[in-house]
Design a protein around this motif. Structure first.
Motif, short mmCIF file in Angstrom:
data_model
loop_
_atom_site.label_atom_id
_atom_site.label_comp_id
_atom_site.label_asym_id
_atom_site.label_seq_id
_atom_site.Cartn_x
_atom_site.Cartn_y
_atom_site.Cartn_z
N GLU A 40 0.82 -1.21 0.00
CA GLU A 40 0.00 0.00 0.00
C GLU A 40 0.86 1.26 0.00
O GLU A 40 0.54 2.23 -0.69
CB GLU A 40 -0.94 0.01 1.21
N LEU A 41 1.94 1.25 0.77
CA LEU A 41 2.82 2.42 0.82
C LEU A 41 3.54 2.67 -0.51
O LEU A 41 3.48 3.77 -1.06
CB LEU A 41 3.87 2.26 1.92
N VAL A 42 4.22 1.65 -1.03
CA VAL A 42 5.05 1.87 -2.22
C VAL A 42 4.28 1.89 -3.53
O VAL A 42 4.72 2.52 -4.49
CB VAL A 42 6.23 0.88 -2.30
N VAL A 43 3.13 1.22 -3.56
CA VAL A 43 2.34 1.19 -4.80
C VAL A 43 1.24 2.25 -4.80
O VAL A 43 1.14 3.05 -5.73
CB VAL A 43 1.74 -0.22 -5.04
N ASP A 44 0.43 2.27 -3.77
CA ASP A 44 -0.74 3.14 -3.74
C ASP A 44 -0.43 4.55 -3.27
O ASP A 44 -0.80 5.53 -3.92
CB ASP A 44 -1.83 2.53 -2.86
N LYS A 45 0.24 4.68 -2.14
CA LYS A 45 0.43 6.00 -1.55
C LYS A 45 1.54 6.80 -2.25
O LYS A 45 1.32 7.91 -2.69
CB LYS A 45 0.73 5.87 -0.06
N TYR A 46 2.75 6.22 -2.32
CA TYR A 46 3.88 6.97 -2.87
C TYR A 46 4.14 6.71 -4.35
O TYR A 46 4.92 7.40 -4.97
CB TYR A 46 5.14 6.69 -2.06
#
Length: 76
Positions: A40-46
């Protein structure tokens, strides 16, 4: 058994790009995040990676992490 004890060894063995991803995943996992939270952090958020790229990179990380022993070195 081969072990990777420093970031320099990691980058020497895996190269800059792959080594950086492995180091990123290792640091995030040390912060008690699971695979889904990291995705979620590396794909969706950032938006650092696309979904398929994350899957390949995560697979490389899981194959390499059993040889990583960076904990004691990074705390110094």
């Amino acid at each position: 058994m081969t072990s990777i004890n420093t970031e320099l060894e990691l980058f020497s063995l895996k190269g800059n790009v792959t080594g950086g991803k492995i180091l990123l995943f290792d640091r995030l996992e040390q912060n008690n995040l699971n695979e889904e939270q990291i995705r979620e952090l590396v794909v969706d958020k950032y938006m650092i990676m696309r979904p398929k790229h994350f899957i390949r990179s995560w697979k490389e990380y899981t194959q390499t992490k059993r040889f990583l022993h960076l904990d004691s070195v990074s705390e110094e």
